[in-house]
Design a protein around this motif. Structure first.
Motif, PDB file in Angstrom:
ATOM      1  N   ILE A 141       0.675  -1.361  -0.025  1.00 31.86           N
ATOM      2  CA  ILE A 141      -0.040  -0.002  -0.082  1.00 31.86           C
ATOM      3  C   ILE A 141       0.924   1.219   0.122  1.00 31.86           C
ATOM      4  O   ILE A 141       1.705   1.318   1.095  1.00 31.86           O
ATOM      5  N   CYS A 142       0.733   2.106  -1.001  1.00 38.42           N
ATOM      6  CA  CYS A 142       1.547   3.447  -1.174  1.00 38.42           C
ATOM      7  C   CYS A 142       0.742   4.291  -0.600  1.00 38.42           C
ATOM      8  O   CYS A 142      -0.192   4.873  -0.795  1.00 38.42           O
ATOM      9  N   ARG A 143       1.527   5.020   0.441  1.00 40.17           N
ATOM     10  CA  ARG A 143       0.865   6.398   0.833  1.00 40.17           C
ATOM     11  C   ARG A 143       0.996   7.645   0.063  1.00 40.17           C
ATOM     12  O   ARG A 143       0.368   8.631   0.179  1.00 40.17           O
ATOM     13  N   GLY A 144       1.815   7.560  -0.958  1.00 42.39           N
ATOM     14  CA  GLY A 144       1.966   8.686  -2.055  1.00 42.39           C
ATOM     15  C   GLY A 144       1.050   8.734  -2.921  1.00 42.39           C
ATOM     16  O   GLY A 144       0.058   9.538  -2.801  1.00 42.39           O
ATOM     17  N   CYS A 145       0.483   7.929  -3.686  1.00 41.53           N
ATOM     18  CA  CYS A 145      -0.600   7.914  -4.682  1.00 41.53           C
ATOM     19  C   CYS A 145      -1.548   6.899  -4.278  1.00 41.53           C
ATOM     20  O   CYS A 145      -2.498   6.885  -5.034  1.00 41.53           O
ATOM     21  N   LYS A 146      -1.583   6.551  -3.030  1.00 47.45           N
ATOM     22  CA  LYS A 146      -2.747   5.573  -2.526  1.00 47.45           C
ATOM     23  C   LYS A 146      -3.053   4.414  -3.440  1.00 47.45           C
ATOM     24  O   LYS A 146      -4.304   3.856  -3.327  1.00 47.45           O
ATOM     25  N   SER A 147      -2.120   3.763  -3.979  1.00 48.11           N
ATOM     26  CA  SER A 147      -2.590   2.712  -4.758  1.00 48.11           C
ATOM     27  C   SER A 147      -2.248   1.438  -3.867  1.00 48.11           C
ATOM     28  O   SER A 147      -1.475   1.554  -2.781  1.00 48.11           O
ATOM     29  N   ALA A 148      -2.820   0.317  -4.108  1.00 45.04           N
ATOM     30  CA  ALA A 148      -2.405  -0.775  -3.537  1.00 45.04           C
ATOM     31  C   ALA A 148      -2.276  -1.955  -4.578  1.00 45.04           C
ATOM     32  O   ALA A 148      -3.199  -2.349  -5.338  1.00 45.04           O
ATOM     33  N   LEU A 190       6.221   3.427   0.274  1.00 44.14           N
ATOM     34  CA  LEU A 190       6.046   3.985  -0.878  1.00 44.14           C
ATOM     35  C   LEU A 190       6.329   3.117  -2.092  1.00 44.14           C
ATOM     36  O   LEU A 190       7.340   2.383  -2.035  1.00 44.14           O
ATOM     37  N   CYS A 191       5.690   3.215  -3.349  1.00 41.63           N
ATOM     38  CA  CYS A 191       5.833   2.476  -4.461  1.00 41.63           C
ATOM     39  C   CYS A 191       7.017   3.273  -5.063  1.00 41.63           C
ATOM     40  O   CYS A 191       7.672   4.154  -4.603  1.00 41.63           O
ATOM     41  N   ALA A 192       7.598   2.327  -6.040  1.00 40.52           N
ATOM     42  CA  ALA A 192       8.743   2.601  -6.872  1.00 40.52           C
ATOM     43  C   ALA A 192       8.649   4.250  -7.348  1.00 40.52           C
ATOM     44  O   ALA A 192       9.599   4.956  -7.140  1.00 40.52           O
ATOM     45  N   HIS A 193       7.598   4.477  -7.845  1.00 41.79           N
ATOM     46  CA  HIS A 193       7.428   5.884  -8.464  1.00 41.79           C
ATOM     47  C   HIS A 193       7.399   6.846  -7.692  1.00 41.79           C
ATOM     48  O   HIS A 193       8.213   7.670  -7.648  1.00 41.79           O
ATOM     49  N   CYS A 194       6.749   6.688  -6.394  1.00 36.72           N
ATOM     50  CA  CYS A 194       6.722   7.701  -5.380  1.00 36.72           C
ATOM     51  C   CYS A 194       7.950   7.911  -4.821  1.00 36.72           C
ATOM     52  O   CYS A 194       8.306   9.054  -4.541  1.00 36.72           O
ATOM     53  N   HIS A 195       8.681   6.773  -4.667  1.00 38.91           N
ATOM     54  CA  HIS A 195       9.966   6.794  -3.842  1.00 38.91           C
ATOM     55  C   HIS A 195      10.843   7.722  -4.758  1.00 38.91           C
ATOM     56  O   HIS A 195      11.608   8.567  -4.381  1.00 38.91           O
TER      57      HIS A 195
HETATM   58 ZN   LIG Z   1       2.923   5.261  -5.048  1.00 39.95          ZN
END
Ligand SMILES: [Zn+2]
Ligand SMILES: [Zn+2]
Length: 144
Positions: free
Chosen positions: A92-99, A132-137
């Motif tokens: 679960i990414c807290r940046g883009c809220k994706s799961a 954080l997902c790779a993109h948000c990181h």
């Molecule tokens: Zn993200």
């Protein structure tokens, strides 16, 4: 949608109109959705659906592995695998809220092994890893 229909047909489960609409709503969103967001979306314009109907539909969809409930967010997300009953393992990414659902046979095996070592019988198994997902990181999303 066709996968869901085929799956239900195979199991002799009925994908009723409300179940179909709830599934569509969850699938249309790439981010996890709360039950009330789903309800509000379905009721936009008509406003005829009771919250209980949505909860019952979600229960049905979860039972058949078409939707997962993310405990930490109290939200629902369509299952990317939609196959046999399987445990929910999510990033679960807290940046883009994706799961993102992890297709982790190795993880499943490791959990099973650990459980049996403890003689523990699981009833629900949800693994949720927040971060954080790779993109948000890469984008450098600040710490909250
Ligand atoms: Zn993200
Ligand atoms: Zn799944």
């Amino acid at each position: 949608m066709r996968t869901a229909e085929a799956l239900c047909a195979k199991r002799g489960a009925r994908l009723t109109e409300i179940r179909r609409r709830v599934l569509k709503a969850v699938w249309a969103s790439h981010a996890p959705m709360g039950a009330y967001d789903i309800l509000a979306g379905l009721n936009a314009g008509t406003g005829k659906i009771a919250p209980m109907a949505v909860y019952r539909a979600l229960d049905f969809l979860m039972e058949h592995g078409l939707v997962h409930r993310l405990a930490s967010l109290n939200a629902f997300i369509g299952c990317a695998l939609a196959t046999e009953n399987h445990a929910a393992h999510f990033l679960i990414c807290r940046g883009c809220k994706s799961a993102t659902e992890m297709e982790g046979a190795a993880l499943t095996r490791a959990v099973k092994k650990t459980l049996s070592a403890h003689g523990f019988v699981p009833e629900t198994e949800i693994i949720e890893i927040q971060g954080l997902c790779a993109h948000c990181h890469k984008e450098g999303v600040p710490k909250t």
